[in-house]
Design a protein around this motif. Structure first.
Motif, PDB file in Angstrom:
ATOM      1  N   ASN A  89      49.273  37.909  35.210  1.00  0.00           N
ATOM      2  CA  ASN A  89      48.472  38.025  33.982  1.00  0.00           C
ATOM      3  C   ASN A  89      47.046  37.555  34.226  1.00  0.00           C
ATOM      4  N   ALA A  90      46.924  36.405  34.883  1.00  0.00           N
ATOM      5  CA  ALA A  90      45.593  35.840  35.136  1.00  0.00           C
ATOM      6  C   ALA A  90      44.793  36.704  36.110  1.00  0.00           C
ATOM      7  N   VAL A 101      37.683  41.907  33.968  1.00  0.00           N
ATOM      8  CA  VAL A 101      36.310  41.505  33.618  1.00  0.00           C
ATOM      9  C   VAL A 101      35.463  41.288  34.865  1.00  0.00           C
ATOM     10  N   ASP A 102      36.016  41.664  36.033  1.00  0.00           N
ATOM     11  CA  ASP A 102      35.255  41.691  37.289  1.00  0.00           C
ATOM     12  C   ASP A 102      34.638  40.334  37.619  1.00  0.00           C
ATOM     13  N   VAL A 103      35.478  39.308  37.707  1.00  0.00           N
ATOM     14  CA  VAL A 103      34.956  37.990  38.083  1.00  0.00           C
ATOM     15  C   VAL A 103      34.441  38.039  39.516  1.00  0.00           C
ATOM     16  N   GLY A 104      33.562  37.093  39.823  1.00  0.00           N
ATOM     17  CA  GLY A 104      32.947  37.100  41.142  1.00  0.00           C
ATOM     18  C   GLY A 104      33.910  36.803  42.272  1.00  0.00           C
ATOM     19  N   ARG A 105      34.828  35.876  42.043  1.00  0.00           N
ATOM     20  CA  ARG A 105      35.798  35.497  43.076  1.00  0.00           C
ATOM     21  C   ARG A 105      36.935  34.737  42.424  1.00  0.00           C
ATOM     22  N   PHE A 128      37.511  34.373  31.141  1.00  0.00           N
ATOM     23  CA  PHE A 128      37.034  34.735  32.472  1.00  0.00           C
ATOM     24  C   PHE A 128      35.765  35.584  32.456  1.00  0.00           C
ATOM     25  N   ALA A 129      35.436  36.194  31.351  1.00  0.00           N
ATOM     26  CA  ALA A 129      34.285  37.105  31.290  1.00  0.00           C
ATOM     27  C   ALA A 129      33.017  36.383  31.737  1.00  0.00           C
ATOM     28  N   VAL A 182      36.759  31.807  39.597  1.00  0.00           N
ATOM     29  CA  VAL A 182      37.861  31.274  38.795  1.00  0.00           C
ATOM     30  C   VAL A 182      38.829  30.564  39.724  1.00  0.00           C
ATOM     31  N   LEU A 183      39.096  29.306  39.438  1.00  0.00           N
ATOM     32  CA  LEU A 183      40.129  28.574  40.166  1.00  0.00           C
ATOM     33  C   LEU A 183      41.453  28.770  39.438  1.00  0.00           C
ATOM     34  N   LEU A 184      42.346  29.502  40.048  1.00  0.00           N
ATOM     35  CA  LEU A 184      43.675  29.748  39.495  1.00  0.00           C
ATOM     36  C   LEU A 184      44.618  28.704  40.079  1.00  0.00           C
ATOM     37  N   ILE A 185      44.831  27.626  39.318  1.00  0.00           N
ATOM     38  CA  ILE A 185      45.765  26.590  39.742  1.00  0.00           C
ATOM     39  C   ILE A 185      47.169  27.053  39.383  1.00  0.00           C
ATOM     40  N   SER A 186      48.039  27.084  40.367  1.00  0.00           N
ATOM     41  CA  SER A 186      49.370  27.635  40.153  1.00  0.00           C
ATOM     42  C   SER A 186      50.089  26.905  39.028  1.00  0.00           C
TER      43      SER A 186
END
Length: 284
Positions: free
Chosen positions: A88-89, A96-100, A65-66, A71-75
């Motif tokens: 966790n995700a 790491v401070d992702v944009g969205r 993720f850095a 980030v698309l978090l698919i369940s």
């Protein structure tokens, strides 16, 4: 720009990557993650970057993720483990401070109506608590969920259930993937929740009519009580847990959990959603 797709080796993840590429996202801006190295190699052949990572490995998630813009978090698909894995995700993304973060939740987000909803609602709450910019995609039912029912109808001419007069606003998996791609790569979706579903909600009698049309034989739907439905499923060889889950799903449909139609999905993809009959024809 870096757009991360988790669960990229699954059906929805792969279709999302296909949709991103078809919409013009440069392959090198897509980072596909998953647990299956062979399927990741297939994705790499498309030119996208790949990384092996699991929801059970927070350190690997942070590394993936850095630097991500979204980030698309698919369940996940491990019922009972999803809140822990999703958290966790989310924590890795926050570290790491992702944009969205974009999450595929469930239509309506009502834990009282749908057996699948509580884990999704808990995940949504964890995303809000993280402080990260977000987009929640509350996905409705997939047309493809009825592949097994289609085969049963073709063989027997009958379908049983306990959904009563409840309706389902289903759409194709590709529809939902195109929406995910549009939101992941697009702008103007920050801190927004979309209720995604098909343009038309159908009941079980309409479902039987579609099955009749697709299979070429008359298909009837027989509605049972939840108790009789459970007994019939167990009698057909299903274990108690699976049978109970299926009857709980039908109870949710009966209570209106999957009937919501907002038009959000068709607006995001720029076209009408895919009718159930079209998908079932492709599957037949």
């Amino acid at each position: 720009m870096t757009l991360v797709v988790t669960g990229a080796t699954g059906h929805l993840g792969r279709l999302t990557i296909d949709s991103l590429l078809a919409a013009g996202t440069p392959a090198e801006e897509i980072l596909a993650t998953g647990r299956n190295p062979e399927k990741l190699e297939q994705l790499a052949s498309l030119g996208v970057r790949t990384a092996q990572a699991s929801f059970d490995d927070p350190a690997a998630l942070e590394a993936v993720f850095a630097g991500a813009d979204a980030v698309l978090l698919i369940s996940g698909n491990e019922l009972g483990e999803r809140v822990r894995q999703h958290t966790n995700a989310i924590e890795a993304a926050a570290n790491v401070d992702v944009g969205r973060i974009v999450y595929t939740s469930v239509l309506g987000g009502d834990p009282e109506k749908l057996v699948l909803a509580p884990e999704h609602v808990a995940t949504e709450q964890a995303i809000l608590a993280s402080g990260l910019p977000y987009t929640i995609l509350r996905n409705g039912w997939y047309n493809e969920n009825y592949a097994q029912t289609l085969a049963q109808a073709a063989e027997t001419g009958a379908v049983i259930g306990s959904a009563g007069n409840g309706r389902v606003a289903s759409a194709s998996r590709r529809d939902y993937a195109e929406a995910a791609a549009a939101v992941l790569a697009g702008t103007g979706h920050q801190n927004t929740t979309y209720e995604l579903s098909g343009d038309t909600a159908w009941d079980q009698q309409a479902f039987a009519a579609v099955l009749t049309e697709v299979t070429g034989r008359e298909v009837t739907y027989r509605d049972l009580s939840s108790e009789d439905h459970l007994a019939a499923l167990v009698g057909a060889g299903l274990d108690e847990g699976t049978a109970g889950f299926l009857t709980a799903l039908d109870a949710g449909i009966r209570d209106g959990a999957l009937e919501l139609t907002t038009g959000d999905l068709s607006r995001l993809i720029g076209r009408p959603t895919t009718p159930l009959a079209d998908t079932l024809r492709e599957l037949s």
